[in-house]
Design a protein around this motif. Structure first.
Motif, PDB file in Angstrom:
ATOM      1  N   THR A  64      -2.172  -6.068   2.066  1.00  0.00           N
ATOM      2  CA  THR A  64      -2.774  -4.799   2.309  1.00  0.00           C
ATOM      3  C   THR A  64      -1.733  -4.373   3.045  1.00  0.00           C
ATOM      4  O   THR A  64      -1.129  -4.787   4.247  1.00  0.00           O
ATOM      5  N   ALA A  65      -1.495  -2.867   2.865  1.00  0.00           N
ATOM      6  CA  ALA A  65      -0.751  -1.922   3.556  1.00  0.00           C
ATOM      7  C   ALA A  65      -1.078  -0.874   4.007  1.00  0.00           C
ATOM      8  O   ALA A  65      -1.840  -0.151   3.594  1.00  0.00           O
ATOM      9  N   VAL A  66      -0.544  -0.339   5.183  1.00  0.00           N
ATOM     10  CA  VAL A  66      -1.012   0.874   5.758  1.00  0.00           C
ATOM     11  C   VAL A  66       0.630   1.532   5.504  1.00  0.00           C
ATOM     12  O   VAL A  66       1.644   1.233   5.909  1.00  0.00           O
ATOM     13  N   ILE A  67       0.550   2.811   5.009  1.00  0.00           N
ATOM     14  CA  ILE A  67       2.002   3.603   4.812  1.00  0.00           C
ATOM     15  C   ILE A  67       1.579   4.989   5.466  1.00  0.00           C
ATOM     16  O   ILE A  67       0.766   5.906   4.722  1.00  0.00           O
ATOM     17  N   THR A  68       2.420   5.358   6.466  1.00  0.00           N
ATOM     18  CA  THR A  68       2.205   6.468   6.918  1.00  0.00           C
ATOM     19  C   THR A  68       3.122   7.708   6.131  1.00  0.00           C
ATOM     20  O   THR A  68       4.266   7.148   5.621  1.00  0.00           O
ATOM     21  N   GLY A  69       2.727   8.728   6.315  1.00  0.00           N
ATOM     22  CA  GLY A  69       3.577  10.041   5.513  1.00  0.00           C
ATOM     23  C   GLY A  69       3.297   9.631   3.929  1.00  0.00           C
ATOM     24  O   GLY A  69       4.148   9.882   2.941  1.00  0.00           O
ATOM     25  N   ALA A  70       2.429   9.009   3.297  1.00  0.00           N
ATOM     26  CA  ALA A  70       2.206   8.673   1.943  1.00  0.00           C
ATOM     27  C   ALA A  70       1.664   9.647   1.096  1.00  0.00           C
ATOM     28  O   ALA A  70       1.399   9.450  -0.095  1.00  0.00           O
ATOM     29  N   ALA A  71       1.419  10.954   1.652  1.00  0.00           N
ATOM     30  CA  ALA A  71       0.795  11.995   0.669  1.00  0.00           C
ATOM     31  C   ALA A  71       2.004  12.478  -0.383  1.00  0.00           C
ATOM     32  O   ALA A  71       1.595  12.915  -1.280  1.00  0.00           O
ATOM     33  N   THR A  72       3.206  12.500   0.056  1.00  0.00           N
ATOM     34  CA  THR A  72       4.202  13.065  -0.631  1.00  0.00           C
ATOM     35  C   THR A  72       5.296  12.149  -0.448  1.00  0.00           C
ATOM     36  O   THR A  72       5.548  11.278   0.241  1.00  0.00           O
ATOM     37  N   GLY A  73       6.504  12.540  -1.168  1.00  0.00           N
ATOM     38  CA  GLY A  73       7.838  12.247  -1.207  1.00  0.00           C
ATOM     39  C   GLY A  73       7.785  10.549  -1.280  1.00  0.00           C
ATOM     40  O   GLY A  73       7.111  10.058  -2.374  1.00  0.00           O
ATOM     41  N   ILE A  74       8.623  10.014  -0.496  1.00  0.00           N
ATOM     42  CA  ILE A  74       9.080   8.630  -0.420  1.00  0.00           C
ATOM     43  C   ILE A  74       7.733   7.657  -0.213  1.00  0.00           C
ATOM     44  O   ILE A  74       7.566   6.542  -0.760  1.00  0.00           O
ATOM     45  N   GLY A  75       6.874   8.243   0.716  1.00  0.00           N
ATOM     46  CA  GLY A  75       5.779   7.553   1.149  1.00  0.00           C
ATOM     47  C   GLY A  75       4.745   7.612  -0.237  1.00  0.00           C
ATOM     48  O   GLY A  75       4.098   6.474  -0.532  1.00  0.00           O
ATOM     49  N   ARG A  76       4.640   8.637  -0.984  1.00  0.00           N
ATOM     50  CA  ARG A  76       3.698   8.587  -2.223  1.00  0.00           C
ATOM     51  C   ARG A  76       4.157   7.763  -3.171  1.00  0.00           C
ATOM     52  O   ARG A  76       3.571   6.882  -3.700  1.00  0.00           O
ATOM     53  N   ALA A  77       5.551   7.595  -3.479  1.00  0.00           N
ATOM     54  CA  ALA A  77       6.353   6.795  -4.435  1.00  0.00           C
ATOM     55  C   ALA A  77       5.985   5.431  -4.055  1.00  0.00           C
ATOM     56  O   ALA A  77       5.896   4.496  -4.886  1.00  0.00           O
ATOM     57  N   SER A  78       6.177   4.945  -2.545  1.00  0.00           N
ATOM     58  CA  SER A  78       5.745   3.608  -2.359  1.00  0.00           C
ATOM     59  C   SER A  78       4.466   3.386  -2.508  1.00  0.00           C
ATOM     60  O   SER A  78       4.194   2.274  -2.959  1.00  0.00           O
ATOM     61  N   ALA A  79       3.561   4.091  -2.082  1.00  0.00           N
ATOM     62  CA  ALA A  79       2.078   3.785  -2.354  1.00  0.00           C
ATOM     63  C   ALA A  79       1.813   3.522  -3.891  1.00  0.00           C
ATOM     64  O   ALA A  79       0.953   2.470  -4.114  1.00  0.00           O
TER      65      ALA A  79
END
Length: 256
Positions: free
Chosen positions: A7-22
């Protein structure tokens, strides 16, 4: 399935690097909490992941409010039973030059980068220790490795994150928690890059982008998916003997 069962929490994952990582983390088997203040894109990212068979939920999170960051960590545990990965990726371009930096702008960039990184790690590490360890990853910057006259507050906040990476790597190793950072170069399709251009309106954007390409040995800017693949490596079991590392992912820009 490098992250199967995690399980992961990714901050700033709505766009950009965070989205690609999610998207990538879910494709590799993880369950992901998308922690972002951007409700529209955060919900859309979570829905897109679920539509392709992944497991993701959105948690509206204002990173300047520590209780909301703590709640996002708590949501991961309550919904998925554990927390194995914290990827503190959220960032802002900041105010730019020293002459343009107000106290409010300085406080915002330090709160989102450094304060949220510090306390996010504190909240996450407490949960990871209960299950034998985990991985914390920060998004640093090439401008945390070398100074930026164009944005001293940004450079200072990212350099602080890299020292935090090393300090936590030492302090949390006994709990089985690894701590690393990726240091991207400019990524020309992200909101942060747009913010860099907008804070200096006298800069001609095409010329500035071309300069950023030419100073790198690879002669191009990066994309979010390339940053996500580097992030995946550092949070996955494949990097189990790596901690305290600040990995440049910048086409060689940190050398030029």
């Amino acid at each position: 399935m490098q992250l199967d069962g995690l399980t992961a929490v990714i901050t700033g994952a709505a766009t950009g690097i965070g989205r690609a990582s999610a998207r990538l983390f879910c494709a590799e088997g993880a369950k992901v909490v998308i922690a972002d203040i951007n409700e529209k894109d955060g919900e859309a990212t979570a829905e897109e992941i679920r539509a392709t068979g992944g497991s993701a939920i959105f948690a509206r999170t204002d990173l300047t409010r520590l209780e909301e960051l703590k709640a996002a960590v708590g949501m991961a545990v309550s919904r998925f039973g554990r927390l194995d990965i914290l990827f503190h990726n959220a960032g802002v371009a900041g105010p730019g030059r020293l002459s343009l930096t107000t106290e409010d702008a300085y406080d915002q960039i330090m709160a989102i980068h450094m304060k949220a990184g510090f306390f996010g790690a504190k909240f996450a590490a407490a949960e990871m220790a209960k299950t034998g360890g985990g991985s914390i990853l920060f998004t640093g910057s090439g401008l945390g490795l070398r100074p930026s006259g164009q944005s001293p507050a940004y450079s200072a906040s990212k350099a602080g994150l890299l020292m935090l990476t090393r300090s936590l790597a030492v302090g949390l190793a006994a709990d089985g928690i690894r701590v690393n950072a990726i240091c991207p170069g400019p990524i020309d399709t992200t909101p942060l890059w747009k913010g860099v251009l907008e804070r200096n309106p006298e800069i001609e954007s095409k010329a500035y982008a071309e300069m950023n390409r030419q100073v790198r040995p690879i002669k191009r800017m990066g994309n979010p998916e390339e940053m996500a693949r580097a992030a995946l490596f550092l949070v996955s079991p494949g990097s189990s003997y790596i901690t305290g590392v600040a990995l440049p992912v910048d086409g060689g820009g940190s050398m030029s």
